[in-house]
Write a protein that holds these residues in place. Structure first.
Motif, PDB file in Angstrom:
ATOM      1  N   LYS A   1       6.100 -18.569 -48.615  1.00  8.34           N
ATOM      2  CA  LYS A   1       5.310 -19.431 -49.147  1.00  8.34           C
ATOM      3  C   LYS A   1       6.087 -20.679 -50.065  1.00  8.34           C
ATOM      4  N   ILE A   2       6.787 -20.098 -50.889  1.00  8.14           N
ATOM      5  CA  ILE A   2       7.635 -20.987 -51.930  1.00  8.14           C
ATOM      6  C   ILE A   2       8.816 -21.850 -51.039  1.00  8.14           C
ATOM      7  N   PHE A   3       9.329 -20.972 -50.105  1.00  5.03           N
ATOM      8  CA  PHE A   3      10.375 -21.626 -49.349  1.00  5.03           C
ATOM      9  C   PHE A   3       9.870 -22.749 -48.319  1.00  5.03           C
ATOM     10  N   GLU A   4       8.390 -22.360 -47.833  1.00  3.07           N
ATOM     11  CA  GLU A   4       8.030 -23.223 -47.129  1.00  3.07           C
ATOM     12  C   GLU A   4       7.727 -24.563 -47.660  1.00  3.07           C
ATOM     13  N   ASP A   5       7.107 -24.496 -48.810  1.00  2.17           N
ATOM     14  CA  ASP A   5       6.950 -25.591 -49.734  1.00  2.17           C
ATOM     15  C   ASP A   5       8.114 -26.676 -49.941  1.00  2.17           C
ATOM     16  N   ILE A   6       9.162 -25.951 -50.346  1.00  2.00           N
ATOM     17  CA  ILE A   6      10.555 -26.467 -50.702  1.00  2.00           C
ATOM     18  C   ILE A   6      10.903 -27.237 -49.242  1.00  2.00           C
TER      19      ILE A   6
ATOM     20  N   GLY B   1      11.560 -32.669 -46.480  1.00  2.00           N
ATOM     21  CA  GLY B   1      11.680 -33.365 -45.233  1.00  2.00           C
ATOM     22  C   GLY B   1      11.647 -32.948 -44.069  1.00  2.00           C
ATOM     23  N   GLY B   2      11.241 -31.319 -44.182  1.00  2.00           N
ATOM     24  CA  GLY B   2      11.211 -30.416 -42.892  1.00  2.00           C
ATOM     25  C   GLY B   2      12.301 -30.552 -41.933  1.00  2.00           C
TER      26      GLY B   2
ATOM     27  N   LEU C   1      16.122 -21.167 -45.218  1.00  2.00           N
ATOM     28  CA  LEU C   1      15.734 -22.269 -45.047  1.00  2.00           C
ATOM     29  C   LEU C   1      15.694 -22.914 -43.715  1.00  2.00           C
ATOM     30  N   LYS C   2      16.729 -22.624 -43.094  1.00  2.51           N
ATOM     31  CA  LYS C   2      17.009 -23.206 -41.623  1.00  2.51           C
ATOM     32  C   LYS C   2      15.544 -22.502 -40.753  1.00  2.51           C
ATOM     33  N   ASP C   3      15.645 -21.101 -40.856  1.00  3.79           N
ATOM     34  CA  ASP C   3      14.441 -20.238 -40.199  1.00  3.79           C
ATOM     35  C   ASP C   3      13.143 -20.797 -40.559  1.00  3.79           C
ATOM     36  N   LEU C   4      12.996 -21.543 -41.752  1.00  5.42           N
ATOM     37  CA  LEU C   4      11.669 -22.135 -41.900  1.00  5.42           C
ATOM     38  C   LEU C   4      11.458 -23.585 -41.789  1.00  5.42           C
ATOM     39  N   GLY C   5      12.652 -24.022 -40.956  1.00  8.95           N
ATOM     40  CA  GLY C   5      12.273 -25.506 -40.489  1.00  8.95           C
ATOM     41  C   GLY C   5      13.250 -26.547 -41.019  1.00  8.95           C
ATOM     42  N   ILE C   6      13.895 -26.219 -42.104  1.00  8.57           N
ATOM     43  CA  ILE C   6      14.662 -27.471 -42.696  1.00  8.57           C
ATOM     44  C   ILE C   6      15.619 -27.873 -41.593  1.00  8.57           C
TER      45      ILE C   6
END
Length: 161
Positions: free
Chosen positions: A24-29, A34-35, A92-97
């Motif tokens: 959840k923290i990383f998703e918020d980041i 900018g996703g 971060l890449k796995d979560l969409g950055i």
């Protein structure tokens, strides 16, 4: 490609020890940076340099490729700078950055904190993630000899204001 200036750079402050189980923290980041269009700067100032592990491996008599693999192995156990960038970059890449940029300041080489390449890297980012480690190294690496904000820290501050 989206102009990075359209994103307001945010700061997400989290305590130490966040890892993949803190999605959840990383998703918020990722969202605030900018996703899929964003570029998170993974700022490593608190970890020791990868080259220290490489030096240990070279001293053990290993050469080139073997020594680099050895240094990476040490890094996964003890958290050197290169490994921290790769570790958090993958999360971060796995979560969409869209992308991540490693910004490493060696606290033993204070001149690095005014390196134009690092300042350009900072300016390309839409958000920042500071890795953990020895916080006194981070303070030292981001300040000049008089204790004022270094050019790299000033560039980060401009992005988050």
């Amino acid at each position: 490609m989206t102009d990075h200036r359209e994103f307001k750079v945010n700061a997400v402050l989290a305590g130490g020890g966040i890892g993949p189980d803190n999605a959840k923290i990383f998703e918020d980041i990722v969202r605030k940076a900018g996703g899929s269009e964003g570029n998170i700067g993974i700022v490593v100032v608190n970890s020791y340099p990868w080259s220290w592990d490489l030096d240990v491996c070279l001293a053990d008599g290993l050469e080139d490729e073997e020594a680099m693999a050895c240094a990476d192995n040490y890094g996964w156990r003890f958290g050197n700078s290169k490994i921290n960038i790769e570790y958090y970059g993958r999360i971060l890449k796995d979560l969409g950055i869209g992308q991540y940029t490693g910004i490493y300041l060696d606290p033993t080489i204070r001149e690095e904190n005014s390196n134009p390449l690092l300042i350009d890297a900072v300016n390309s980012c839409t958000g920042f993630f500071f890795t953990g480690g020895d916080q006194s190294r981070g303070i030292f690496a981001l300040r000049d000899d008089k204790g004022k904000a270094s050019p790299v820290l000033q560039a980060i501050q401009k992005k988050v204001q």
